[in-house]
Design a protein around this motif. Structure first.
Motif, mmCIF file in Angstrom:
data_model
loop_
_atom_site.group_PDB
_atom_site.id
_atom_site.type_symbol
_atom_site.label_atom_id
_atom_site.label_comp_id
_atom_site.label_asym_id
_atom_site.label_seq_id
_atom_site.Cartn_x
_atom_site.Cartn_y
_atom_site.Cartn_z
ATOM 1 N N GLU A 18 0.815 -1.209 0.000
ATOM 2 C CA GLU A 18 0.000 0.000 0.000
ATOM 3 C C GLU A 18 0.851 1.263 0.000
ATOM 4 N N ARG A 19 2.116 1.130 0.386
ATOM 5 C CA ARG A 19 2.947 2.324 0.441
ATOM 6 C C ARG A 19 3.445 2.766 -0.930
ATOM 7 N N ILE A 20 3.157 1.990 -1.976
ATOM 8 C CA ILE A 20 3.505 2.424 -3.330
ATOM 9 C C ILE A 20 2.391 3.333 -3.828
ATOM 10 N N THR A 21 2.544 4.611 -3.580
ATOM 11 C CA THR A 21 1.521 5.586 -3.977
ATOM 12 C C THR A 21 1.763 6.136 -5.375
ATOM 13 N N ASP A 22 2.976 5.953 -5.883
ATOM 14 C CA ASP A 22 3.318 6.479 -7.205
ATOM 15 C C ASP A 22 4.002 5.376 -8.018
ATOM 16 N N PRO A 23 3.215 4.490 -8.637
ATOM 17 C CA PRO A 23 3.809 3.393 -9.418
ATOM 18 C C PRO A 23 4.721 3.878 -10.537
ATOM 19 N N SER A 24 4.384 5.016 -11.144
ATOM 20 C CA SER A 24 5.213 5.528 -12.234
ATOM 21 C C SER A 24 6.613 5.860 -11.743
ATOM 22 N N ARG A 25 6.716 6.360 -10.536
ATOM 23 C CA ARG A 25 8.032 6.675 -9.971
ATOM 24 C C ARG A 25 8.822 5.386 -9.727
ATOM 25 N N VAL A 26 8.133 4.356 -9.250
ATOM 26 C CA VAL A 26 8.803 3.081 -9.024
ATOM 27 C C VAL A 26 9.301 2.503 -10.344
ATOM 28 N N LEU A 27 8.466 2.579 -11.385
ATOM 29 C CA LEU A 27 8.875 2.093 -12.698
ATOM 30 C C LEU A 27 10.095 2.859 -13.199
ATOM 31 N N SER A 28 10.091 4.158 -12.980
ATOM 32 C CA SER A 28 11.220 4.984 -13.402
ATOM 33 C C SER A 28 12.497 4.577 -12.684
ATOM 34 N N ASP A 29 12.390 4.284 -11.390
ATOM 35 C CA ASP A 29 13.562 3.853 -10.623
ATOM 36 C C ASP A 29 14.086 2.509 -11.119
ATOM 37 N N MET A 30 13.175 1.601 -11.474
ATOM 38 C CA MET A 30 13.594 0.285 -11.949
ATOM 39 C C MET A 30 14.231 0.362 -13.335
ATOM 40 N N VAL A 31 13.789 1.306 -14.138
ATOM 41 C CA VAL A 31 14.316 1.462 -15.489
ATOM 42 C C VAL A 31 15.694 2.119 -15.480
ATOM 43 N N ARG A 32 15.977 2.951 -14.480
ATOM 44 C CA ARG A 32 17.194 3.754 -14.481
ATOM 45 C C ARG A 32 18.475 2.961 -14.739
ATOM 46 N N PRO A 33 18.651 1.760 -14.167
ATOM 47 C CA PRO A 33 19.897 1.024 -14.439
ATOM 48 C C PRO A 33 20.117 0.689 -15.909
ATOM 49 N N PHE A 34 19.060 0.748 -16.718
ATOM 50 C CA PHE A 34 19.186 0.377 -18.130
ATOM 51 C C PHE A 34 19.473 1.568 -19.031
ATOM 52 N N GLY A 35 19.271 2.774 -18.551
ATOM 53 C CA GLY A 35 19.501 3.931 -19.402
ATOM 54 C C GLY A 35 18.262 4.784 -19.518
ATOM 55 N N ARG A 36 18.316 5.728 -20.407
ATOM 56 C CA ARG A 36 17.243 6.705 -20.551
ATOM 57 C C ARG A 36 16.059 6.109 -21.301
ATOM 58 N N ALA A 37 14.850 6.338 -20.778
ATOM 59 C CA ALA A 37 13.640 5.878 -21.460
ATOM 60 C C ALA A 37 13.437 6.693 -22.727
ATOM 61 N N SER A 38 13.192 6.008 -23.839
ATOM 62 C CA SER A 38 13.016 6.697 -25.119
ATOM 63 C C SER A 38 11.551 6.835 -25.506
ATOM 64 N N ALA A 39 10.678 6.011 -24.950
ATOM 65 C CA ALA A 39 9.260 6.087 -25.273
ATOM 66 C C ALA A 39 8.457 5.442 -24.162
#
Length: 265
Positions: A18-39
């Protein structure tokens, strides 16, 4: 959410606290190790089921959300453009047989958004990596261990045994990874999640049966199989991005020679 970025792999999670109030932020954090999101392409989701794919094929078919890395083939003759549609069809008809029906390198995450269940699987050799961590009410997964560690329900603490293994073996032997609480899928392994339960199993294991046979036929079969494998690997990749490491040893020289033959240059 499904995000396409510069490297190849998959990541996401089933369930969520329940403490995940901003799923988009979590997704962004998980993506960061791979590089910049292009789309970014929004996907239908229910509850707290999320998945991302980058430089992968992604397909949404009703309540099924599929992210696939690698270049697998189905047992039946299916065109690459129709592969994810065929995977969804196989899962609906024979869910337990889906991983074994795929051949070639792959990492697969399939989310059944209607039932809240999911499937993770990797190929028989483990070419495409996939790690996961069980949480209090779900499962976090990614092609990279540091991507899993970026999720708030997964631990980012180092596993002391894994550190020792790395210093001793110069690697961290699977299924352990460098972070606490994570495991890496072994070749031919899958993980199923649903109804608060998680089960791992092997859909394929190498069988060894000694069958005496003349040398020459076996030699021809081996060389034909090896050439077919190199041809398929080159065919499934972009021609300008296909190459091989050449150290001068027997293995790399053989692959280089076969690659030259199959590409005609």
């Amino acid at each position: 959410q499904i995000i396409s970025i510069t490297m190849r792999g998959i990541c996401g999670w089933f369930g969520g606290s329940e403490r995940i109030t901003d799923p988009s932020r979590v997704l962004s954090d998980m993506v960061r190790p791979f590089g910049r999101a292009s789309a970014s392409v929004p996907a239908e989701r229910r509850g707290a089921a999320h998945a991302l794919g980058y430089r992968t094929r992604v397909h949404r078919d009703g309540d099924l959300l599929i992210a696939l890395a690698g270049t697998p083939r189905l047992e039946s003759d299916v065109k690459p453009a129709d592969l994810l549609v065929a995977i969804a069809d196989v899962y609906r008809r024979r869910p337990d047989s889906l991983p074994a029906a795929l051949h070639g390198p792959f990492a697969l995450a399939l989310l059944d958004l209607g039932s809240g269940s999911g499937l993770l699987a990797v190929d028989r050799i483990g070419v495409e990596p996939l790690t996961y961590a069980a949480t209090a009410d779900g499962l976090v997964f990614a092609s990279r261990a540091d991507s899993v560690a970026a999720h708030p329900d997964a631990s980012a603490d180092l596993d002391r045994q894994a550190v020792f293994d790395y210093l001793y073996f110069h690697c961290v032997p699977s299924p352990r990874v460098i972070f606490q609480g994570q495991r890496k899928l072994l070749p031919g392994q899958c993980v199923r999640f649903g109804a608060g339960r998680m089960e791992s199993s092997f859909y394929w294991e190498l069988e060894y049966r000694e069958q005496p046979a003349p040398f020459e036929p076996l030699k021809k079969e081996f060389l034909d199989t090896l050439e077919q494998s190199v041809h398929r690997a080159a065919e499934d990749s972009e021609p300008e991005a296909t190459g091989c490491f050449l150290s001068g040893g027997t293995d790399s020289s053989t692959v280089s020679g076969l690659l030259t033959r199959t590409q005609g240059r």
